[in-house]
Design a protein around this motif. Structure first.
Motif, PDB file in Angstrom:
ATOM      1  N   LYS A 144      13.033   0.665   2.743  1.00 39.37           N
ATOM      2  CA  LYS A 144      13.394  -0.199   3.862  1.00 39.37           C
ATOM      3  C   LYS A 144      12.200  -1.056   4.259  1.00 39.37           C
ATOM      4  CE  LYS A 144      16.918   2.808   5.744  1.00 39.37           C
ATOM      5  NZ  LYS A 144      17.410   3.539   6.898  1.00 39.37           N
ATOM      6  N   PRO A 145      12.426  -2.297   4.662  1.00 37.14           N
ATOM      7  CA  PRO A 145      13.729  -2.975   4.734  1.00 37.14           C
ATOM      8  C   PRO A 145      14.091  -3.715   3.448  1.00 37.14           C
ATOM      9  CG  PRO A 145      12.097  -4.386   5.718  1.00 37.14           C
ATOM     10  CD  PRO A 145      11.375  -3.141   5.248  1.00 37.14           C
ATOM     11  N   TRP A 146      13.272  -3.592   2.390  1.00 37.60           N
ATOM     12  CA  TRP A 146      13.508  -4.400   1.194  1.00 37.60           C
ATOM     13  C   TRP A 146      14.322  -3.612   0.167  1.00 37.60           C
ATOM     14  CZ3 TRP A 146      12.441  -8.684   3.272  1.00 37.60           C
ATOM     15  CH2 TRP A 146      11.368  -8.814   4.137  1.00 37.60           C
ATOM     16  N   PHE A 147      15.636  -3.899   0.116  1.00 37.67           N
ATOM     17  CA  PHE A 147      16.516  -3.166  -0.778  1.00 37.67           C
ATOM     18  C   PHE A 147      16.758  -3.892  -2.100  1.00 37.67           C
ATOM     19  CE2 PHE A 147      17.412  -1.292   3.279  1.00 37.67           C
ATOM     20  CZ  PHE A 147      17.561   0.041   2.974  1.00 37.67           C
ATOM     21  N   GLU A 148      16.461  -5.164  -2.164  1.00 37.98           N
ATOM     22  CA  GLU A 148      16.750  -5.929  -3.380  1.00 37.98           C
ATOM     23  C   GLU A 148      15.470  -6.157  -4.172  1.00 37.98           C
ATOM     24  OE1 GLU A 148      19.671  -6.982  -4.834  1.00 37.98           O
ATOM     25  OE2 GLU A 148      20.592  -5.618  -3.412  1.00 37.98           O
ATOM     26  N   GLN A 149      14.946  -7.378  -4.194  1.00 43.75           N
ATOM     27  CA  GLN A 149      13.792  -7.674  -5.028  1.00 43.75           C
ATOM     28  C   GLN A 149      12.490  -7.713  -4.229  1.00 43.75           C
ATOM     29  OE1 GLN A 149      14.175 -10.410  -8.383  1.00 43.75           O
ATOM     30  NE2 GLN A 149      16.100 -11.086  -7.469  1.00 43.75           N
ATOM     31  N   LEU A 150      11.398  -7.423  -4.922  1.00 49.28           N
ATOM     32  CA  LEU A 150      10.042  -7.549  -4.395  1.00 49.28           C
ATOM     33  C   LEU A 150       9.307  -8.482  -5.341  1.00 49.28           C
ATOM     34  CD1 LEU A 150       9.659  -3.769  -3.750  1.00 49.28           C
ATOM     35  CD2 LEU A 150       9.603  -5.511  -1.970  1.00 49.28           C
ATOM     36  N   ILE A 151       8.888  -9.630  -4.849  1.00 51.91           N
ATOM     37  CA  ILE A 151       8.443 -10.709  -5.728  1.00 51.91           C
ATOM     38  C   ILE A 151       7.119 -11.292  -5.259  1.00 51.91           C
ATOM     39  CG2 ILE A 151       9.086 -12.970  -6.679  1.00 51.91           C
ATOM     40  CD1 ILE A 151      11.976 -12.302  -5.983  1.00 51.91           C
ATOM     41  N   GLY A 152       6.342 -11.776  -6.203  1.00 50.03           N
ATOM     42  CA  GLY A 152       5.203 -12.642  -5.936  1.00 50.03           C
ATOM     43  C   GLY A 152       4.101 -12.058  -5.084  1.00 50.03           C
ATOM     44  N   PRO A 153       3.553 -10.905  -5.442  1.00 51.86           N
ATOM     45  CA  PRO A 153       2.459 -10.368  -4.631  1.00 51.86           C
ATOM     46  C   PRO A 153       1.197 -11.222  -4.727  1.00 51.86           C
ATOM     47  CG  PRO A 153       2.652  -9.132  -6.669  1.00 51.86           C
ATOM     48  CD  PRO A 153       3.820 -10.085  -6.633  1.00 51.86           C
ATOM     49  N   THR A 154       0.471 -11.307  -3.621  1.00 56.66           N
ATOM     50  CA  THR A 154      -0.823 -11.977  -3.572  1.00 56.66           C
ATOM     51  C   THR A 154      -1.838 -10.974  -3.061  1.00 56.66           C
ATOM     52  OG1 THR A 154       0.175 -14.128  -3.180  1.00 56.66           O
ATOM     53  CG2 THR A 154      -2.124 -13.879  -2.553  1.00 56.66           C
ATOM     54  N   LEU A 155      -2.992 -10.943  -3.702  1.00 57.34           N
ATOM     55  CA  LEU A 155      -3.990  -9.902  -3.480  1.00 57.34           C
ATOM     56  C   LEU A 155      -5.229 -10.443  -2.786  1.00 57.34           C
ATOM     57  CD1 LEU A 155      -4.988  -6.993  -4.245  1.00 57.34           C
ATOM     58  CD2 LEU A 155      -5.791  -7.993  -6.385  1.00 57.34           C
ATOM     59  N   LEU A 156      -5.738  -9.670  -1.819  1.00 53.74           N
ATOM     60  CA  LEU A 156      -7.015  -9.962  -1.173  1.00 53.74           C
ATOM     61  C   LEU A 156      -7.755  -8.651  -1.008  1.00 53.74           C
ATOM     62  CD1 LEU A 156      -8.896 -11.991   0.354  1.00 53.74           C
ATOM     63  CD2 LEU A 156      -7.727 -11.268   2.435  1.00 53.74           C
ATOM     64  N   LEU A 157      -9.022  -8.612  -1.452  1.00 57.64           N
ATOM     65  CA  LEU A 157      -9.850  -7.419  -1.315  1.00 57.64           C
ATOM     66  C   LEU A 157     -10.811  -7.609  -0.155  1.00 57.64           C
ATOM     67  CD1 LEU A 157     -10.719  -6.872  -5.082  1.00 57.64           C
ATOM     68  CD2 LEU A 157      -8.861  -5.853  -3.762  1.00 57.64           C
ATOM     69  N   ASP A 158     -10.942  -6.550   0.667  1.00 58.37           N
ATOM     70  CA  ASP A 158     -11.844  -6.575   1.812  1.00 58.37           C
ATOM     71  C   ASP A 158     -12.508  -5.207   1.889  1.00 58.37           C
ATOM     72  OD1 ASP A 158     -13.180  -7.036   4.188  1.00 58.37           O
ATOM     73  OD2 ASP A 158     -11.392  -6.857   5.444  1.00 58.37           O
ATOM     74  N   GLY A 159     -13.676  -5.074   1.260  1.00 58.50           N
ATOM     75  CA  GLY A 159     -14.320  -3.771   1.187  1.00 58.50           C
ATOM     76  C   GLY A 159     -13.449  -2.832   0.376  1.00 58.50           C
ATOM     77  N   ASP A 160     -13.134  -1.662   0.943  1.00 57.74           N
ATOM     78  CA  ASP A 160     -12.268  -0.699   0.256  1.00 57.74           C
ATOM     79  C   ASP A 160     -10.791  -0.975   0.482  1.00 57.74           C
ATOM     80  OD1 ASP A 160     -14.428   0.684  -0.758  1.00 57.74           O
ATOM     81  OD2 ASP A 160     -14.528   2.064   0.942  1.00 57.74           O
ATOM     82  N   ASP A 161     -10.478  -1.901   1.367  1.00 53.58           N
ATOM     83  CA  ASP A 161      -9.078  -2.201   1.668  1.00 53.58           C
ATOM     84  C   ASP A 161      -8.507  -3.227   0.708  1.00 53.58           C
ATOM     85  OD1 ASP A 161      -8.852  -0.453   3.793  1.00 53.58           O
ATOM     86  OD2 ASP A 161      -9.465  -1.954   5.270  1.00 53.58           O
ATOM     87  N   VAL A 162      -7.287  -2.979   0.280  1.00 50.87           N
ATOM     88  CA  VAL A 162      -6.528  -3.893  -0.545  1.00 50.87           C
ATOM     89  C   VAL A 162      -5.403  -4.449   0.327  1.00 50.87           C
ATOM     90  CG1 VAL A 162      -5.101  -4.125  -2.604  1.00 50.87           C
ATOM     91  CG2 VAL A 162      -7.044  -2.541  -2.608  1.00 50.87           C
ATOM     92  N   HIS A 163      -5.351  -5.758   0.468  1.00 52.76           N
ATOM     93  CA  HIS A 163      -4.286  -6.410   1.241  1.00 52.76           C
ATOM     94  C   HIS A 163      -3.365  -7.110   0.255  1.00 52.76           C
ATOM     95  CE1 HIS A 163      -6.600  -5.831   4.949  1.00 52.76           C
ATOM     96  NE2 HIS A 163      -7.654  -6.188   4.238  1.00 52.76           N
ATOM     97  N   ILE A 164      -2.078  -6.844   0.365  1.00 50.30           N
ATOM     98  CA  ILE A 164      -1.092  -7.449  -0.516  1.00 50.30           C
ATOM     99  C   ILE A 164      -0.003  -8.095   0.327  1.00 50.30           C
ATOM    100  CG2 ILE A 164       0.620  -7.034  -2.317  1.00 50.30           C
ATOM    101  CD1 ILE A 164      -1.046  -4.533  -3.099  1.00 50.30           C
ATOM    102  N   TRP A 165       0.194  -9.389   0.113  1.00 53.00           N
ATOM    103  CA  TRP A 165       1.324 -10.083   0.706  1.00 53.00           C
ATOM    104  C   TRP A 165       2.366 -10.247  -0.384  1.00 53.00           C
ATOM    105  CZ3 TRP A 165      -3.649 -10.847   2.098  1.00 53.00           C
ATOM    106  CH2 TRP A 165      -3.951 -10.894   3.459  1.00 53.00           C
ATOM    107  N   PHE A 166       3.635 -10.182  -0.025  1.00 54.15           N
ATOM    108  CA  PHE A 166       4.702 -10.246  -1.011  1.00 54.15           C
ATOM    109  C   PHE A 166       5.945 -10.851  -0.382  1.00 54.15           C
ATOM    110  CE2 PHE A 166       5.072  -6.343   1.291  1.00 54.15           C
ATOM    111  CZ  PHE A 166       6.430  -6.195   1.515  1.00 54.15           C
ATOM    112  N   THR A 167       6.841 -11.298  -1.219  1.00 49.57           N
ATOM    113  CA  THR A 167       8.146 -11.769  -0.770  1.00 49.57           C
ATOM    114  C   THR A 167       9.160 -10.675  -1.062  1.00 49.57           C
ATOM    115  OG1 THR A 167       7.567 -14.053  -1.255  1.00 49.57           O
ATOM    116  CG2 THR A 167       9.911 -13.546  -1.036  1.00 49.57           C
ATOM    117  N   GLY A 168      10.028 -10.415  -0.104  1.00 50.20           N
ATOM    118  CA  GLY A 168      11.055  -9.402  -0.286  1.00 50.20           C
ATOM    119  C   GLY A 168      12.421  -9.953   0.067  1.00 50.20           C
TER     120      GLY A 168
END
Length: 193
Positions: A144-168
């Motif tokens: 939830k809430p993404w039941f269909e597709q997960l598309i186009g992730p974009t990656l940003l690294l900040d120290g040990d943290d990984v930030h991922i934006w995506f389309t759902g």
């Protein structure tokens, strides 16, 4: 880029480029998706690499026989391969630790509609060519809430943290119920294959 030749990869589809600059090598690395062209890889998707020192002329990564060779293709974590077709929409970042981090979606064959992007996963490489799974199914279809597709992730690294934006895409029962949006997830995403 040079014209595709009669080889397993880079013949039919060349799409979804993701570029990263490597200051140590003073080169641009362009990761892109291609579909397999041989009978063995027909309909499969993999991530290939081309490099450039000037952003204009690129050299493809090749195997010992001179054919284009994927730097990241379907792993055993996703089986059977007749259902899972490979990876697409790469996003790459060079970490402070000198490793390349590659986030991508996972492509699965869906009878009647071709294919869907089913999950988002993360890989790592010390040289930008030989990748290993770092974390699979960071997000997966049906969560939830993404039941269909997960598309186009974009990656940003900040120290040990990984930030991922995506389309759902949210579950749709009719066109009027179709919703989509951009989501974000943050974490360390340790290896879990």
């Amino acid at each position: 880029m040079e014209s595709p030749e009669a080889s397993d990869w880079g013949v039919f589809t060349v799409a979804e480029p993701a570029a990263v600059y490597d200051p140590n090598a003073d080169e641009i690395r362009l990761y892109y998706v291609t579909a397999g062209g041989s009978a063995e890889h027909d309909g499969d998707f993999a991530i290939l690499l081309a490099t450039s020192s000037d952003g204009s002329a690129f050299t493809h990564h090749r195997d010992g026989d001179g054919n284009r060779e994927p730097v990241w293709s379907l792993q055993k974590s996703y089986t059977p391969p007749v259902e899972f077709r490979g990876y697409s929409t790469p996003s790459v970042a060079l970490g402070a630790d000198g490793h390349y981090y590659l986030v991508h979606d996972v492509v699965k064959y869906v009878d009647g509609s071709g294919f869907d992007q089913m999950a988002i996963s993360l890989a790592r490489s010390a040289d930008g060519v030989h990748f290993e799974e770092l974390s699979i199914d960071i997000l997966a279809r049906g969560q939830k809430p993404w039941f269909e597709q997960l598309i186009g992730p974009t990656l940003l690294l900040d120290g040990d943290d990984v930030h991922i934006w995506f389309t759902g895409h949210e579950e749709l029962t009719s066109f009027d119920d179709f919703t989509h949006g951009i989501g974000r997830i943050t974490g360390t995403f340790d290896c879990n294959p």
